[in-house]
Design a protein around this motif. Structure first.
Motif, PDB file in Angstrom:
ATOM      1  N   ASP A 162       0.841  -1.327   0.085  1.00  5.37           N
ATOM      2  CA  ASP A 162      -0.122  -0.197   0.017  1.00  5.37           C
ATOM      3  C   ASP A 162       0.764   1.306  -0.030  1.00  5.37           C
ATOM      4  N   THR A 164       0.867   5.984   0.248  1.00  2.00           N
ATOM      5  CA  THR A 164       0.223   7.076   0.398  1.00  2.00           C
ATOM      6  C   THR A 164       0.649   8.331  -0.337  1.00  2.00           C
ATOM      7  N   GLN A 274       1.011  -4.218   2.605  1.00  2.00           N
ATOM      8  CA  GLN A 274      -0.389  -4.311   2.790  1.00  2.00           C
ATOM      9  C   GLN A 274      -0.928  -4.547   4.069  1.00  2.00           C
TER      10      GLN A 274
END
Length: 300
Positions: A162, A164, A274
């Protein structure tokens, strides 16, 4: 109950392609990896691997199992994050990776903040090319890492990670001052006959330069390969060619160099495994990096 360690080996075989590569990634012998995968096949009771020539291919069932494995590993990361939050306080080792041009402007201020606010954290930094980040995170050699891509050369998301968004920045054409007058209207086309200084083959910087030139209608004449933007700018100042330099690396260019802004953007993200987004150490690292990015002068 399926063995998670064996599932991870199967997942890595799907990613790396050969048992030898999996063995190298885990510092096992190839025979040990083969034995573990054979044991996993016995556990499942179905065929997972097919021998093709001297190699092995995953069956459709194995491919489906790899997808489930990604979910399982993410759930384990989330469980570890929950436990870390329940223990309270921020302590332990945090391994942070960054590409070279981000170390001084982004990573150093973030490290100062983390050390000040969370003195029990043991911070370890590794400088590496973004191409190497996914494997380092998967193999737990890193916990958090800065990665980037370019709007003209986007990178496919890794299913195990993941991220950002952190920063978008301008990419400049760096050229000798004597050539600056040529770049007023269409900078990339204006240097089609120039020698180029580009990154090493296999790096993202190499790929973006080739693609930017292709979009301008030509293939560049490569004279030098350099992965350090300080070296790129020094070569440009010495009249050795032109190159692309992102804004983070363009502070204080040497005399004799001109920087022309292009419509190309480099996009930086903070990546982690993740399921680990809510881990206290990951949250603190992301917050510190965001603070460092917010304090950068004139990055647009």
């Amino acid at each position: 109950m399926l063995d998670v360690r064996r599932l991870r080996l199967l997942r890595d075989l799907a990613r790396l392609g050969t048992i030898a590569a999996v063995a190298d990634a885990h510092t096992y012998s190839p025979s040990a990896v083969s034995q573990q995968l054979a044991a996993l096949q016995r556990e499942t009771g179905v065929v997972l691997l097919e021998h093709v020539g001297r190699g092995v291919h995953l069956t459709a069932t194995a491919t489906a199992l790899v997808r489930h494995t990604e979910v399982v590993l993410a759930a384990l990361e989330a469980a570890e994050a929950t436990l870390a939050a329940a223990r309270g306080g921020l302590l332990g080792t945090v391994r942070i990776g960054a590409y070279p041009s981000a170390v001084r402007p982004l990573l150093l201020p973030a490290l100062v903040e983390l050390a000040r606010d969370h003195p029990a954290l043991d911070l370890m930094v590794t400088e590496l090319d973004p191409v190497a980040v996914p494997a380092a995170l998967r193999e737990r050699r890193l916990d958090v890492a800065l990665v980037h891509d370019y709007d003209i050369v986007p990178v496919e998301p890794d299913p195990a990670l993941d991220s950002t968004p952190l920063l978008d920045e301008t990419v400049f054409l760096a050229l000798p001052a004597a050539m600056a007058h040529r770049a007023r209207n269409d900078p990339m086309r204006s240097v089609r006959d120039a020698d180029w200084i580009i990154g090493s083959p296999g790096t993202l910087c190499h790929a973006v330069t080739l693609h930017a030139c292709e979009l301008a209608g030509y293939r560049p004449t490569v004279r030098h390969h350099a992965d350090d933007f300080t070296a790129v700018l020094a070569l440009v100042a010495a009249g050795q060619g032109v190159g692309l330099v992102p804004q983070l690396a363009a502070d204080g260019p040497p005399a004799g160099t001109r920087l022309v802004p292009l419509a190309i953007r480099r996009r930086t993200r903070v990546a982690y495994r993740q399921g680990s987004a809510d881990h206290p150490a990951v949250l603190a690292s992301v917050a510190a990096l965001r603070g460092a990015a917010a304090n950068l002068p004139d990055v647009t």
